[in-house]
Design a protein around this motif. Structure first.
Motif, mmCIF file in Angstrom:
data_model
loop_
_atom_site.group_PDB
_atom_site.id
_atom_site.type_symbol
_atom_site.label_atom_id
_atom_site.label_comp_id
_atom_site.label_asym_id
_atom_site.label_seq_id
_atom_site.Cartn_x
_atom_site.Cartn_y
_atom_site.Cartn_z
ATOM 1 N N ALA A 93 3.166 10.469 2.027
ATOM 2 C CA ALA A 93 2.973 9.362 2.803
ATOM 3 C C ALA A 93 4.478 9.057 3.411
ATOM 4 C CB ALA A 93 2.636 8.175 1.956
ATOM 5 N N LEU A 94 5.601 9.130 2.420
ATOM 6 C CA LEU A 94 6.953 8.774 3.119
ATOM 7 C C LEU A 94 7.413 9.732 4.043
ATOM 8 C CD1 LEU A 94 9.665 7.499 2.671
ATOM 9 C CD2 LEU A 94 10.119 9.291 0.847
ATOM 10 N N ASN A 111 -0.676 11.077 -12.493
ATOM 11 C CA ASN A 111 0.460 10.820 -12.146
ATOM 12 C C ASN A 111 1.111 11.623 -11.293
ATOM 13 O OD1 ASN A 111 0.149 8.470 -13.575
ATOM 14 N ND2 ASN A 111 1.144 9.373 -15.552
ATOM 15 N N THR A 112 1.134 13.115 -11.524
ATOM 16 C CA THR A 112 1.832 14.050 -10.608
ATOM 17 C C THR A 112 1.125 14.162 -9.258
ATOM 18 O OG1 THR A 112 2.190 15.336 -12.541
ATOM 19 C CG2 THR A 112 2.297 16.571 -10.284
ATOM 20 N N GLU A 113 -0.272 14.056 -9.205
ATOM 21 C CA GLU A 113 -0.814 13.857 -7.809
ATOM 22 C C GLU A 113 -0.439 12.486 -7.193
ATOM 23 O OE1 GLU A 113 -4.943 14.299 -8.766
ATOM 24 O OE2 GLU A 113 -4.805 16.495 -9.162
ATOM 25 N N LYS A 114 -0.373 11.567 -7.924
ATOM 26 C CA LYS A 114 -0.161 10.494 -7.192
ATOM 27 C C LYS A 114 1.478 10.237 -6.256
ATOM 28 C CE LYS A 114 0.538 5.225 -7.924
ATOM 29 N NZ LYS A 114 0.603 4.242 -8.961
ATOM 30 N N ASP A 167 0.824 -1.156 0.167
ATOM 31 C CA ASP A 167 -0.226 -0.200 -0.056
ATOM 32 C C ASP A 167 0.879 0.985 -0.076
ATOM 33 O OD1 ASP A 167 -2.013 1.790 0.220
ATOM 34 O OD2 ASP A 167 -2.751 1.231 2.035
ATOM 35 N N SER A 168 0.835 2.026 -1.168
ATOM 36 C CA SER A 168 1.694 2.983 -1.282
ATOM 37 C C SER A 168 1.230 4.039 -0.597
ATOM 38 C CB SER A 168 2.088 3.430 -2.599
ATOM 39 O OG SER A 168 0.933 3.717 -3.569
ATOM 40 N N PRO A 217 -1.045 5.510 2.724
ATOM 41 C CA PRO A 217 -1.886 5.095 3.642
ATOM 42 C C PRO A 217 -3.162 5.905 3.512
ATOM 43 C CG PRO A 217 0.259 5.617 4.558
ATOM 44 C CD PRO A 217 0.329 6.034 3.191
ATOM 45 N N SER A 218 -4.262 5.178 4.168
ATOM 46 C CA SER A 218 -5.571 5.902 3.822
ATOM 47 C C SER A 218 -5.953 7.115 4.685
ATOM 48 C CB SER A 218 -6.607 4.641 4.313
ATOM 49 O OG SER A 218 -6.393 4.466 5.905
ATOM 50 N N ALA A 219 -4.836 7.234 5.791
ATOM 51 C CA ALA A 219 -4.981 8.615 6.325
ATOM 52 C C ALA A 219 -4.680 9.821 5.374
ATOM 53 C CB ALA A 219 -4.488 8.509 7.818
ATOM 54 N N ILE A 220 -3.544 9.424 4.546
ATOM 55 C CA ILE A 220 -3.132 10.266 3.567
ATOM 56 C C ILE A 220 -3.927 10.898 2.464
ATOM 57 C CG2 ILE A 220 -1.098 11.109 2.581
ATOM 58 C CD1 ILE A 220 -0.692 10.594 5.285
ATOM 59 N N LEU A 221 -4.792 9.962 2.064
ATOM 60 C CA LEU A 221 -5.592 10.318 0.698
ATOM 61 C C LEU A 221 -6.528 11.285 1.066
ATOM 62 C CD1 LEU A 221 -6.056 6.499 -0.709
ATOM 63 C CD2 LEU A 221 -4.970 8.363 -1.601
#
Length: 1744
Positions: free
Chosen positions: A1540-1541, A1530-1533, A1508-1509, A1511-1515
């Motif tokens: 997340a990192l 892609n940029t947003e991803k 899971d690249s 975490p659900s708390a970040i989305l």
């Protein structure tokens, strides 16, 4: 009026409906206007319809407004009916408007087809015949009620009759002569359609018209005097016609017409008798002024009448006329006419005049106009009274015939009262006196007469008193007895001894004739009749007679005695049904009826008439005391009964253990073979009365066999039985349906009171839905409108208000209501019942029940019938899986036209219109095909591209737009109920999103203005409002506006609607409606205290207003609700309304509305929190509401209480408050804690019960708290439940208390902590009640902030409640597998059991920090119990880097950091665990350093290993409908992955800093190891190996000095990135947003580096002093450290010059107090110098 302006001519049937008050015209002035407009037609009567003429034909042909096909058909109709051409076209148009059963578009095709055209002509002929009859019925109705003071239109009727008075009889007599003299039509004169059948139909019509005209004339002369000349003229006419027997077309008379012919004869006789004015003659004779009678001076006319009447006497119809004339001639005594008088009188007697009069009165009273029958009885009463006064009784024939006609006469209203006020020696009183003299030898005639003389309570009392004080007793003797003395001539006897008159025992009731009683002897055929003179009560005689019947043995004697007893029982029945107060005096008789029923039922040939009389009498008793009647009846065995306990519906339907009782045997063996059903009818009335009596549960179960017998034996088969009398079958069917109707309308709560067993209602519902009984209901409903019309047409009476036709209509109406209730009450099931299948099955050519129901719209006689049929259609459309449109087939369009015709008619009954609109409202959602048919939208011709619709000619929207037109409001054809129904239909369109219809409506001029006009009016005050449907209208209007705003894009709203919304704001309608809703709520509570239930309309308007305000929170600009003061006022009104509804206990409905407003209040508080300035104004009312709700124990108050808790929490979060800011803080806190205490106990009991019963419904492993709980039990553990919200609210309140003193006070009053901890312990042990556990731990964390609070929490036993039960949280999941650390993919903030574990760890940390040594033993116990999990957690970062895992590691290390302050105690109790923790902490330090040093490796692990690249708390949450380009995606991803990192790196840094701080306690203190040469090195283990390699991720590589040096380098690199203004690490998602955040991060880095240096130097010195370490290794260590630290020192010096904050040891990471006194401001080099000097000094030392 609008109707008068147009060319429309109202039909006679429509006028009849208006006069009856069944139309929309109900005001007195409207009725008067209608009568004035149609007075000429009523006066003309049948002559209104003119014969054909050339002039009329020419006018028709030149009339351009009439279509050519209609002209042609009109001419054919004119020839066929011999009717004026123009009137023929009028009849045709009226028929097409009212009775045509096809579409208007199909008329042209019908006219072109010869066969269909002929059929249409025949139907028009029937319609024309009905029109003629309705014209006469209107006149008859006026004459019936124009002098009735009780009728609401009496004045208007009287004015009209005054206009008709002079010429009415002249015209109608002429029409009567024309009717009976007219030759029958032939095919030569009237066309080929005039077949024999049509000729016969014409003649039936002719007879009906004759009878109606004569009835009108009779009623007229009942009020107006008839002249002698008129009497002679009528006598000649009737003689010529033969009193109906000598019709010109008498060859056409058949058996079916006998009733009409007799009716003509009856009225002919009555008119002549009424014309003689016998009442006035009697009055003149009594006052001896007979010369004032009109015939006293009409000698010639009298002679003519003598001659004429002497020729009569061949048929019974002549008898009353002959008798009346003989009485007239005898009284006037104008000349010597004694032979004529005797001849006329004897002829009348020979023709059985009194029998004929009885037959006539019964025939007239069996149906039709009750006024006509009553007037006839009054007429005969006067004749009979004068006859009995004038002539000897013996000369009048059989006395029984006199009694029969007298009894029939007394059924007229007020005659019985009149009789008791007359002289007892004149008139019919002579009959009463004569029969008293024969009592009780001849008992029946007297009782028959007295029964007829009872009409009201005074007359009932007079009859009772009359019989209670009898003075003579007649009995027969064959020979003179020995105990009497006789007079010389033998005419008088005297008793020498007393005598008991009945051979009954001494204990029985009896009559004693006293000694010395005298008797008058009357010779008889066999022996003597002696009339003894003494006083006694006849009621005792009656009791004795019944007792004698109970004692006789032989069947013959039983039947003989029954002839005496039946009149007694009938009399008792009449008395108690008229005056209940006499019942107690009749108890000796009524109490014996039960035994009598039992006795007679067992006779070989039971007398059913007597049994029926007994049952009917008990039925009257059961109306007042059903329980007693039921209890006594059970002992007779008469009713069906059960010998076993009835436990279920299936058993009941199989009739297991049930017996039919005596009644069942009577039905099968006597009544059905004989075809007489008096007992059955009495049985049905009795059972219905018992059911209405609302017996208790036990008695109701006892009635089950009776109901089962009716449903299984009577209902399915009664129509197949043999019947001797016409109409009994319909009456039995009606009684059965009334019983079922009564059962289905029982109050279910009362019926099932105290019992959960089978109820009568559920039995009926199941039986009708699933057995053949339901088919019987369907057969009745399927009779159809044509059959009803045929039955009504066959009735000979004048208006059809009574008779078999009306009984049939009543039965069908009951069937409709029963079916509707069965469908409503039937339990919901996926299996379709046989009843529903039969109702919804499709047939061919419209031959199915749905089509039959829809065609009842054509019925016009009883408006309730089509209304109930439509109501049933509405119910079927709601619940049945079928298409009404498909069921209607080809008739669909025609039925639609009929519906719309009745909807458009301005005189139609309002209730039918409302029901039609309600049906269409339901069809919008459930019947798409049908509603499209009614909407009738057509595509506009010039539409290009997209389809544009317009209203079709037969669109229901045309009518709806008329109904909502503001100019039409208040008119009689658009009352508030219809307006409400029309708006409800529009609301259904908007709710179901019928876009095409809505588009058409929006395009209509003034649509929004007309729709919303009701919102701009001023309503009466709630206490004065009478028409509550206006509130529903306003509610639906508000909802339509809300739906329009919600679904339509803001910019696309119609300008008119925008303008309306603007005007709504400018005219202060928000303030008006808010205030009105508040006053409505206040009025509801006031009426509630008076015992008046709140109305549904109140709930609807409150709900609609709630929708408006909720919508206004999101559409502020559109709804012009931007003013903060206005919004605050609306919020305050909602709060006050909520307070009014919830502050005092009230009914469930008021509490539900209070809950509704509480929901609205919560929404407004969350959306409008920014406008709230004074929080106390919100909190104080909420506190009062909470206090009131806390004292309420109602189950349904749980949700409301939860909403108030949420509202208070929301309010507290608006602004940071102190305890002093809340006046009722202590009371609120006490209330909340009491709630926690009570709810925790309930939750404990629920959880324990679920465990003991094995209920898996409470399992919390999956997040089941989101779903609705089953109604059997509401689980307390819900995230929005009272228990959880109370915990959260208490947390908010305790956070305000910085001192923590209130906790001590509260715990002394409410022991909520022990209850909460007990429930928490059970919840953790069984792994249930997740939300409760989480909320409880949050509260405990807040309570433990202060030392006092921590002591209270610890003293309450928090460790025993948490320590061991917490094992089940992470050991096994519900499926038996081990819980993987941090494996959940839920958001970090989502409730989870691992989150509960983390909270428990934080609680232990806080308690240990606050209490230190006081809590040390508990802390060691905790760490010992959970050591495996702790070690696993410390090692987990290498395997899982999820946020949940890192969060648990963070909490665990924090707890270990606090525990590390007590290393000696730890080593003493848990030495091995201490060593394992030290090792794992060092490895954790190495892992964190490696992952922070290698971001790419960390990102790889996040993407691949954890799967899971992001975490659900970040989305972030994005709408699904937004489409973005691929490159942008892609940029947003990438950005999300980077965030997340950074989140994970931030967690790793915090873990690393706490780990080093804890390790610092496990290594020797620097000052001690440097200065104390006697330090025992064995107390401190070597933590890091002597190696300087780069830290590795492999567990095989031990932590070393290289790890610590790498940590320092990582920290320095991070500081460098901050200084270079690059994107730094952050404690939050995203880049640093403030200077304080950057400083905080720098402090954390500095703290980490400080502890790292400390551990590094301490461990190095430990190595140098350790003699076991080789000197070569020590030397190598010095060299490496010297080199590495020199490099680090240079970097530190560089950063020190830039300014580096101190370490946040105390503030952030709870380090020892000695390190907590630093500032976060920029430090000078002097302040930073000790650290550098320490490292430099160490470097210099090792370089030596």
């Amino acid at each position: 009026m609008a109707a008068a302006a147009g060319p429309y001519v109202r039909s006679s049937r429509e006028l009849w409906t208006v006069l009856l008050g069944r139309s929309a015209l109900r005001e007195n002035d409207q009725i008067e206007a209608e009568l004035d407009r149609h007075c000429e037609r009523l006066l003309a009567g049948l002559s209104y319809y003119k014969p054909p003429s050339m002039s009329s034909e020419e006018k028709l042909k030149t009339d351009k407004e009439v279509l050519a096909p209609l002209k042609e058909l009109g001419l054919r109709i004119s020839k066929f009916l011999s009717l004026d051409e123009q009137q023929s076209v009028q009849i045709l148009q009226s028929y097409l408007q009212e009775d045509y059963r096809g579409t208007q578009s199909s008329i042209k095709a019908v006219l072109q087809d010869e066969r269909q055209s002929q059929a249409l002509q025949l139907k028009i002929a029937e319609y024309y015949y009905e029109e003629r009859l309705y014209t006469l019925r209107c006149v008859l109705y006026l004459l019936t009620y124009f002098q009735d003071e009780r009728h609401p239109y009496r004045v208007e009727y009287s004015k009209c009759v005054d206009k008709l008075e002079k010429e009415l009889v002249v015209n109608y007599r002429k029409q009567f002569e024309e009717l009976f003299r007219t030759e029958a039509p032939t095919w030569e004169s009237h066309g080929n359609l005039m077949t024999e059948r049509q000729v016969s139909r014409w003649f039936v019509q002719c007879l009906k018209e004759q009878a109606l005209i004569l009835e009108i004339i009779f009623l007229y002369y009942a009020y107006f005097e008839m002249g002698p000349e008129d009497l002679l003229a009528f006598a000649r006419i009737f003689k010529e016609q033969g009193f109906g027997k000598r019709q010109t077309n008498r060859h056409l008379v058949d058996e079916s017409m006998d009733g009409l012919v007799d009716r003509i004869g009856y009225f002919s006789s009555l008119i002549l008798v009424e014309g003689m004015d016998i009442d006035f003659l009697h009055k003149c004779a009594l006052e001896e002024r007979v010369e004032q009678h009109q015939f006293a001076n009409a000698r010639e006319i009298c002679q003519e009448m003598d001659k004429l009447l002497l020729t009569l006497g061949d048929i019974p119809h002549h008898a009353p006329v002959l008798l009346s004339w003989a009485l007239l001639r005898h009284t006037l005594n104008l000349d010597e006419s004694t032979p004529v008088i005797r001849r006329l009188g004897s002829t009348a007697i020979q023709q059985n005049v009194f029998q004929f009069m009885t037959q006539m009165l019964k025939a007239l009273g069996s149906g039709g106009n009750n006024c006509t029958a009553s007037t006839a009885r009054m007429c005969i009463y006067g004749l009979l009274s004068f006859v009995l006064t004038s002539f000897e009784e013996e000369t009048l024939g059989d006395q029984q015939h006199l009694i029969d006609v007298a009894c029939e006469v007394f059924t007229a209203p007020n005659l019985a009262e009149l009789f008791w006020d007359t002289e007892p020696t004149a008139g019919i009183a002579i009959l009463l006196d004569n029969n008293c003299g024969m009592f009780p030898q001849s008992m029946a005639p007297l009782l028959q007469l007295l029964s007829a003389l009872i009409s009201d309570k005074p007359t009932a009392k007079k009859v009772y008193s009359f019989l209670d004080k009898m003075t003579c007793y007649t009995e027969p003797y064959k020979h003179k007895p020995h105990d009497v003395l006789s007079h010389e001539d033998g005419t008088r006897w005297r008793r020498q001894m007393p005598k008991l008159l009945y051979p009954l025992g001494s204990a029985q009731a009896n009559i004693r004739m006293p000694q010395g009683t005298y008797g008058h002897v009357i010779p008889a055929v066999q022996g003597f009749l002696v009339r003894w003179d003494f006083s006694y009560s006849s009621w005792t005689v009656f009791t004795c007679e019944i007792e004698m019947l109970l004692h006789v043995v032989s069947t013959a004697d039983v039947l003989l005695h029954c002839q005496k007893v039946k009149p007694i029982i009938d009399l008792v029945h009449k008395i108690i049904s008229t005056d209940w107060s006499i019942t107690d005096y009749l108890l000796p008789i009524t109490s014996r009826l039960y035994m009598l029923i039992q006795r007679l039922s067992s006779v070989l040939n039971p007398p059913t008439d007597v049994i029926a009389s007994c049952v009917n009498t008990l039925t009257v008793l059961a109306t007042r005391m059903p329980a007693k009647v039921w209890a006594d009846l059970q002992h007779t065995g008469f009713l069906p009964y059960s010998v076993t306990q009835v436990t279920g519906i299936a058993q009941s339907l199989r009739a297991e253990g049930m017996q039919a009782g005596s009644y069942g045997n009577l039905l099968l063996s006597i009544e059905r073979p004989q075809g007489e059903y008096s007992v059955t009818m009495a049985f049905l009335r009795l059972v219905t009365t018992l059911v209405k009596g609302q017996l208790g549960s036990t008695q109701s179960r006892g009635l089950l066999p009776c109901v089962v017998f009716v449903l299984k034996e009577l209902l399915p088969t009664y129509h197949k039985w043999r019947y001797n009398t016409y109409g009994i079958r319909e009456e039995i069917g009606c009684l059965i349906f009334e019983l079922i109707y009564t059962i289905l309308h029982l109050n279910s709560s009362e019926e099932s009171q105290g019992s959960s067993s089978l109820s009568l209602q559920s039995l009926c519902t199941h039986c009708l839905a699933n057995t053949e009984a339901g088919q019987a209901i369907i057969n009745i409903m399927a009779v159809g409108v044509d059959t009803i019309d045929a039955v009504l047409a066959a009735q000979p009476n004048s208006c059809g208000s009574e008779g078999s036709g009306q009984t049939l209509i009543q039965t069908i109406k009951l069937a409709f209501s029963i079916t509707n209730n069965v469908i409503k009450l039937k339990p919901s099931s996926e299996v379709v019942s046989p009843l529903e299948q039969a109702l919804t099955q499709h047939g061919t050519h419209g031959n199915n029940l749905i089509a039959v129901l829809a065609k009842y719209i054509y019925h016009r006689h009883d408006p309730a019938l089509p209304r109930l049929a439509i109501q049933l259609l509405k119910r079927l459309a709601m619940v049945a899986p079928m298409s009404v449109y498909a069921c209607l087939g080809s008739d669909a369009a025609a039925i639609r036209d009929a519906f719309l015709n009745r909807l458009q008619s301005k005189t139609e009954d309002m209730r039918i219109k409302v029901m039609i609109l309600e049906f269409l409202t339901v069809a919008v959602e459930t019947q798409p095909g049908l509603i499209e048919l009614f909407l009738n939208l057509e595509v506009k011709d010039n539409a290009v591209g997209s389809k544009e619709f317009i209203l079709g000619e037969w669109s229901c929207l045309q009518v709806i737009l008329e109904f909502i037109d503001s100019k039409q409001q208040g008119k009689y054809w658009c009352p508030p109920l219809i307006h409400r129904a029309a708006i409800a239909f529009l609301h259904a369109l908007w709710q179901d999103r019928r876009d095409s219809a809505m588009t058409v409506l929006r395009a209509k001029d003034q649509f929004w203005e007309n729709l919303t006009s009701v919102l701009f009016g001023e309503l009466p005050a709630p206490c004065n409002i009478t028409e509550k449907s206006v509130l529903e209208t306003c509610a639906f209007t508000l909802k339509i506006i809300c739906l329009e705003i919600y679904y339509v894009v803001r910019g696309s709203l119609d300008q008119s609607l925008k303008h309306t919304l603007k005007m709504f704001f400018e005219k202060k309608r928000y303030e008006y409606w808010s205030h009105y809703i508040k006053s409505l709520v206040t009025h509801m509570m006031e009426t509630e205290t008076e015992g008046v239930a709140p109305f549904l309309e109140f709930q609807m308007i409150i709900s609609a207003w709630r929708m408006v305000l909720v919508l206004a929170t999101n559409y502020v600009e559109v709804m012009h609700l931007c003013d903060n003061s206005l919004r605050l006022q609306l919020l305050q009104d909602v709060l006050e309304g909520t307070k009014v509804l919830l502050l005092v206990p009230s009914s469930a409905s008021c509490l539900r509305m209070g809950s509704m407003l509480a929901t609205l209040l919560l929404i407004l508080l969350k959306q409008w929190k920014s406008i709230i300035v004074q929080v106390s104004k919100i909190l104080d009312p909420l506190d009062q509401i909470l206090e009131s709700l806390s004292q309420s124990n109602q189950y349904f108050m749980e949700k409301t209480k939860a909403k108030i808790f949420s509202a208070i929490i929301t309010t507290l979060q608006i602004k940071r408050l102190r305890v002093s800011d809340i006046s009722q803080y202590s009371q609120m806190l006490l209330t909340v804690c009491e709630t926690i205490h009570n709810e925790a106990i309930v939750l404990f009991d629920q959880t324990h019960h679920a465990l003991t019963t094995g209920d898996a419904g409470l399992s919390d492993d999956k997040d089941c708290m989101e779903t609705d709980c089953p109604p059997r039990l509401q689980h307390k553990d819900q995230k929005d439940g009272v228990c959880v919200l109370a915990l959260h609210l208490s947390k908010e309140l305790y956070e305000m208390d910085e001192s923590g003193n209130n906790l001590f006070l509260i715990t002394r009053k409410v022991p909520f902590l022990p209850a909460m901890l007990s429930t928490l312990e059970l919840s953790l042990r069984v792994k249930q009640n997740l939300h409760f556990a989480e909320a409880s731990l949050h509260l405990l964390l807040v309570l433990s902030r202060t030392q006092q609070g921590a002591a209270i929490v610890a003293g309450a036993g928090v460790l025993p409640s948490i320590c061991l039960p917490l094992l089940s949280v992470y050991q096994l999941s519900t499926n038996g597998t081990a819980q993987t650390l941090g494996s959940s993919r839920k958001s970090l903030d989502a409730p989870s059991w691992l989150g509960v574990y983390r909270l428990a760890m934080s609680l232990m940390e806080r308690l240990l920090k606050s209490l230190r040594y006081s809590f040390l033993s508990e802390a060691l116990d905790f760490v010992g119990v959970h050591q495996e999990r702790i070690l696993q957690c410390l090692d987990a970062v290498r395997k899982v880097q999820s946020l949940a895992c890192l969060d648990e590691v963070d909490h665990t290390v924090g707890f270990i950091l606090q525990l590390s302050n007590f290393i000696k105690e730890w080593r003493f109790h848990l030495p091995q665990l201490l060593r394992d923790v030290q090792v794992n902490l060092c490895y954790l330090c190495q892992t964190c350093t490696f992952l922070l040093h290698s971001p790419k490796v960390l990102q790889h692990y996040l993407q691949v290993k954890n799967g899971d690249s992001i975490p659900s708390a970040i989305l972030p949450r994005q709408p699904k409908s937004i489409q973005t380009p691929l490159k942008q995606q892609n940029t947003e991803k990438e950005e999300m992955e980077q965030r997340a990192l950074l989140k994970v790196q931030s967690s790793l840094l915090r873990i690393l800093s706490k780990t080093l701080a804890a390790v610092r306690h496990f290594t020797p203190d620097l000052s001690q190891i440097l200065l104390d040469q006697s330090l025992d090195l064995a107390e401190y283990d070597v933590l890091f190996v002597l190696s300087f390699t780069t830290p590795a991720f492999d567990s095989d590589v031990a932590p070393s000095f290289g790890t610590l040096l790498a940590t320092v380098n990582v920290v320095l690199n991070m500081q460098g990135e901050i200084d270079k203004k690059k994107e730094p690490l952050s404690l939050n998602v995203g880049p640093l947003t403030s200077t304080e955040e950057a400083k905080s991060l720098k402090s954390l880095l500095m703290f980490t580096m400080e502890n790292c240096f400390y551990v590094l130097i301490s461990q190095a010195v430990r190595y140098l002093k350790d003699p076991s370490v080789h000197s070569r290794d020590k030397q190598r260590m010095k060299q490496e450290l010297s080199s590495e630290l020199s490099t680090v020192l240079s970097s530190i010096s560089r950063y020190s010059r830039r300014g580096t904050p101190c370490s946040p040891a105390a503030a952030l990471l709870m380090s020892p107090p000695s390190k907590s006194s630093c500032s976060t401001s920029k430090l000078s080099p002097e302040n930073q110098e000790p650290l550098i000097q320490l490292v430099q000094a160490f470097v210099r030392q090792i370089q030596r």
